[in-house]
Design a protein around this motif. Structure first.
Motif, PDB file in Angstrom:
ATOM      1  N   SER A 198      39.050  33.317  38.580  1.00  0.00           N
ATOM      2  CA  SER A 198      39.431  34.682  38.949  1.00  0.00           C
ATOM      3  C   SER A 198      39.045  35.688  37.876  1.00  0.00           C
ATOM      4  O   SER A 198      38.946  35.357  36.689  1.00  0.00           O
ATOM      5  N   LYS A 199      38.881  36.934  38.289  1.00  0.00           N
ATOM      6  CA  LYS A 199      38.542  38.022  37.373  1.00  0.00           C
ATOM      7  C   LYS A 199      39.670  38.225  36.360  1.00  0.00           C
ATOM      8  O   LYS A 199      40.843  38.305  36.711  1.00  0.00           O
TER       9      LYS A 199
ATOM     10  N   TYR B  18      43.652  38.846  35.652  1.00  0.00           N
ATOM     11  CA  TYR B  18      43.797  40.215  36.158  1.00  0.00           C
ATOM     12  C   TYR B  18      43.998  40.198  37.676  1.00  0.00           C
ATOM     13  O   TYR B  18      45.041  40.591  38.175  1.00  0.00           O
ATOM     14  N   ASP B  19      43.003  39.734  38.419  1.00  0.00           N
ATOM     15  CA  ASP B  19      43.089  39.739  39.882  1.00  0.00           C
ATOM     16  C   ASP B  19      42.741  38.353  40.412  1.00  0.00           C
ATOM     17  O   ASP B  19      41.581  37.958  40.452  1.00  0.00           O
TER      18      ASP B  19
ATOM     19  N   ASP C 191      40.010  38.022  43.132  1.00  0.00           N
ATOM     20  CA  ASP C 191      38.624  38.367  42.808  1.00  0.00           C
ATOM     21  C   ASP C 191      37.970  37.180  42.104  1.00  0.00           C
ATOM     22  O   ASP C 191      38.132  36.974  40.910  1.00  0.00           O
TER      23      ASP C 191
ATOM     24  N   GLN D 297      34.987  45.012  39.156  1.00  0.00           N
ATOM     25  CA  GLN D 297      36.225  45.276  38.436  1.00  0.00           C
ATOM     26  C   GLN D 297      36.074  44.792  36.998  1.00  0.00           C
ATOM     27  O   GLN D 297      35.414  43.791  36.743  1.00  0.00           O
ATOM     28  N   LYS D 298      36.690  45.510  36.079  1.00  0.00           N
ATOM     29  CA  LYS D 298      36.645  45.162  34.656  1.00  0.00           C
ATOM     30  C   LYS D 298      35.213  45.079  34.123  1.00  0.00           C
ATOM     31  O   LYS D 298      34.891  44.240  33.285  1.00  0.00           O
TER      32      LYS D 298
ATOM     33  N   ASP E 169      46.233  48.298  35.596  1.00  0.00           N
ATOM     34  CA  ASP E 169      45.502  49.530  35.896  1.00  0.00           C
ATOM     35  C   ASP E 169      46.268  50.784  35.520  1.00  0.00           C
ATOM     36  O   ASP E 169      45.677  51.864  35.399  1.00  0.00           O
TER      37      ASP E 169
ATOM     38  N   PHE F  17      49.442  46.955  38.699  1.00  0.00           N
ATOM     39  CA  PHE F  17      48.153  46.391  39.073  1.00  0.00           C
ATOM     40  C   PHE F  17      47.817  46.847  40.498  1.00  0.00           C
ATOM     41  O   PHE F  17      48.455  46.420  41.463  1.00  0.00           O
ATOM     42  N   THR F  18      46.817  47.715  40.609  1.00  0.00           N
ATOM     43  CA  THR F  18      46.435  48.262  41.915  1.00  0.00           C
ATOM     44  C   THR F  18      45.101  47.711  42.420  1.00  0.00           C
ATOM     45  O   THR F  18      44.774  47.883  43.592  1.00  0.00           O
ATOM     46  N   PHE F  19      44.314  47.096  41.554  1.00  0.00           N
ATOM     47  CA  PHE F  19      43.030  46.481  41.900  1.00  0.00           C
ATOM     48  C   PHE F  19      42.137  47.441  42.701  1.00  0.00           C
ATOM     49  O   PHE F  19      41.746  47.151  43.845  1.00  0.00           O
TER      50      PHE F  19
ATOM     51  N   ARG G  57      38.895  46.186  44.513  1.00  0.00           N
ATOM     52  CA  ARG G  57      39.014  45.300  45.682  1.00  0.00           C
ATOM     53  C   ARG G  57      39.447  46.062  46.939  1.00  0.00           C
ATOM     54  O   ARG G  57      39.208  45.604  48.062  1.00  0.00           O
TER      55      ARG G  57
END
Length: 272
Positions: free
Chosen positions: A43-44, A57-58, A61, A67-68, A108, A139-141, A144
């Motif tokens: 995962s990311k 993080y996510d 993902d 992301q990131k 985030d 954390f809103t991602f 994604r």
């Protein structure tokens, strides 16, 4: 007897090509008679391609979203990961995923809440009460955009962190309305908190999210088993239910190994 290889190490190049390199090495794995390989976290993570993967993080993902700082993780894209597992299966080799549930990092946004400051060497010893702190827990991602799951993680899901953005100080913060899990290793009197935003396994929404992800992950990857990260810091009862559900979902008993750093054999026996 299973013969398993740890198919990565900490200082691999951050080039997003490790999944492809492993796929090319499958003929050698087969010659060696390997039963399965332990893959790094897919995962990311908070530092993107520079992250070994343990700064989750996510979870949703797997190298699919920008992301990131990148689409790929340190090891490659979701497409590469799924293709690697497919090729391993075609050659009679199982794939085991590294699961990091203890904490999340790289939030985030911040939230302003109340927390108690705990001693570094005694997590039950309160140094300061009811401190107003600003913490990275939302954390809103955004990359994604709600695909697979639209849940927003907030301080409600966590027990504490170790950084106050308001004062720019590193300190162990236990959030108001939350308590460290009792059923963890007793190092530092209580070793629930390790790093990042510490997941609170007494919160139903937290548990529900990890269950939702577990089902999605197994359905998506067809993984064969799990290496569980940092289990001494997670409620000792938690993984039993999660693993029971994965076994039912997979319709087989998965290979599972947990990481528990201790030189006390009685602690390991107690956990088992």
């Amino acid at each position: 007897m299973k013969v398993i290889l740890q198919a990565f190490e900490w200082y691999l190049p951050a080039d997003g090509k490790h999944w492809k390199r492993l796929a090319q090495t499958i003929p050698d794995f087969k010659k060696l008679g390997l039963s399965g390989i332990w893959l790094p976290p897919a995962s990311k993570a908070a530092s993107g391609m520079e992250d070994v993967g343990y700064g989750t993080y996510d979870l949703f993902d797997l190298g699919e979203f920008d992301q990131k700082g990148s689409v790929a993780t340190k090891y490659g894209t979701k497409e590469d990961y799924l293709e690697l597992i497919k090729q391993l299966h075609e050659n009679g080799i199982e794939a085991y995923a590294d699961i990091v549930f203890n904490h999340m990092m790289g939030a985030d946004d911040t939230e302003v809440i109340e927390a108690d400051v705990k001693a570094e060497d005694d997590r039950l010893n309160e140094v300061e009460s009811d401190k107003t702190v600003e913490v990275w827990t939302k954390f809103t991602f955004p990359g994604r955009k709600g695909k697979y799951d639209d849940y927003i993680w907030t301080s409600h899901n966590f027990t504490g962190v170790d950084y106050d953005e308001r004062t720019e100080e590193n300190e162990i913060l236990e959030f108001e309305g939350h308590e460290w899990d009792d059923n963890v290793d007793n190092e530092n009197n209580n070793f629930d908190f390790l790093m990042g935003a510490d997941l609170d396994f007494s919160v139903p929404e937290t548990v529900a999210q990890l269950e939702k992800w577990g089902k999605w992950f197994v359905d998506t990857t067809q993984i064969d088993g799990f290496r569980l990260d940092a289990i001494k810091h997670i409620d000792f009862e938690y993984f039993k239910t999660w693993l029971d559900k994965r076994q039912e979902q997979m319709e087989k008993e998965p290979f599972v190994v947990g990481e528990y750093w201790s030189d006390d054999i009685e602690k390991l026996e107690y956990y088992l």
